[in-house]
Design an enzyme around this catalytic site. Sequence first.
Site, PDB file in Angstrom:
ATOM      1  NE  ARG A   1      -1.992  -1.686   3.532  1.00 56.51           N
ATOM      2  CZ  ARG A   1      -2.474  -1.984   4.736  1.00 56.51           C
ATOM      3  NH1 ARG A   1      -3.749  -1.765   5.007  1.00 56.51           N
ATOM      4  NH2 ARG A   1      -1.685  -2.470   5.661  1.00 56.51           N
TER       5      ARG A   1
ATOM      6  CG  ASP B   1       1.880   6.818   2.968  1.00 58.90           C
ATOM      7  OD1 ASP B   1       1.175   5.874   3.367  1.00 58.90           O
ATOM      8  OD2 ASP B   1       2.943   7.166   3.519  1.00 58.90           O
TER       9      ASP B   1
ATOM     10  NE  ARG C   1       5.877  11.138   3.316  1.00 60.48           N
ATOM     11  CZ  ARG C   1       4.665  11.607   3.577  1.00 60.48           C
ATOM     12  NH1 ARG C   1       3.606  10.797   3.508  1.00 60.48           N
ATOM     13  NH2 ARG C   1       4.497  12.861   3.912  1.00 60.48           N
TER      14      ARG C   1
END
Length: 260
Positions: free
Chosen positions: A49, A51, A196
């Site tokens: 998945r 973001d 990130r």
Amino acid sequence: MRIALGISYLGTAYQGWQSQPSGRTVQDRLERALAEFSTQPVSTLCAGRTDAGVHGLMQVVHFDTPLRREPFSWVRGTNRFLPADIAVQWAQAVPDTFHARASALARRYAYVVLESPVRPSLEAGRVGWVFRPLDDAAMRAAAVHLHGEHDFSSFRASECQALSPVKDLRRIEITRRGAYWRFDFEASAFLHHMIRNIMGCLLQVGQGLQAPDWLREVREARSRDAAAPTFAADGLYFLGPRYEPHWGLPERSAAYDWLP
């Protein structure tokens, strides 16, 4: 039969991969297109998945269907109902034992960053941005502290649902082409916001705001409070999973040749 698809998408307009009540996700748009083409509901499972704002060069999904179509029909037929920023790259029938997520041996990401006094324009949303010069040697020295199997709690979002913070980070590669930096990551799996948050730390080191050994201290703290702020999603690309060769699935798409 079970079908695997390779999907590319520009994530700027979407609330991430996973289906949401708003319907503004890549999975929602893909499943609607598959339903239009096949004239029946289709539920997909993905390899990883992503973001909101994260792009995909080769997301892999699988779904089960009673329909029998040639692979090129799944590609062209589904793309007919998809928006311009999402496209099926390939389709392949796979055994029922294949699972897009569980069969993956590793996941790969790349982060592209523009180093420039001026913010991006043409590439806005497609690259991250720093205005201070970056030190290649310092970032490489810092990255060494993250290689291997570690507890990555310091780089984990508070809403992360992973059962364990321990992951095997197998590769961090840093390259540069002109004003653009590329950071490649490969791991067994990633925590929510893990890349990130790592990027935020690497860029602190690259800009001379922290020493390379600081990254070891952050990792050992096992606390999100010890790390740098989460970096923007703009320049993050999911390159796709790796599978065992016997599945016979592609490892790359044409977009790999476009990415800096």
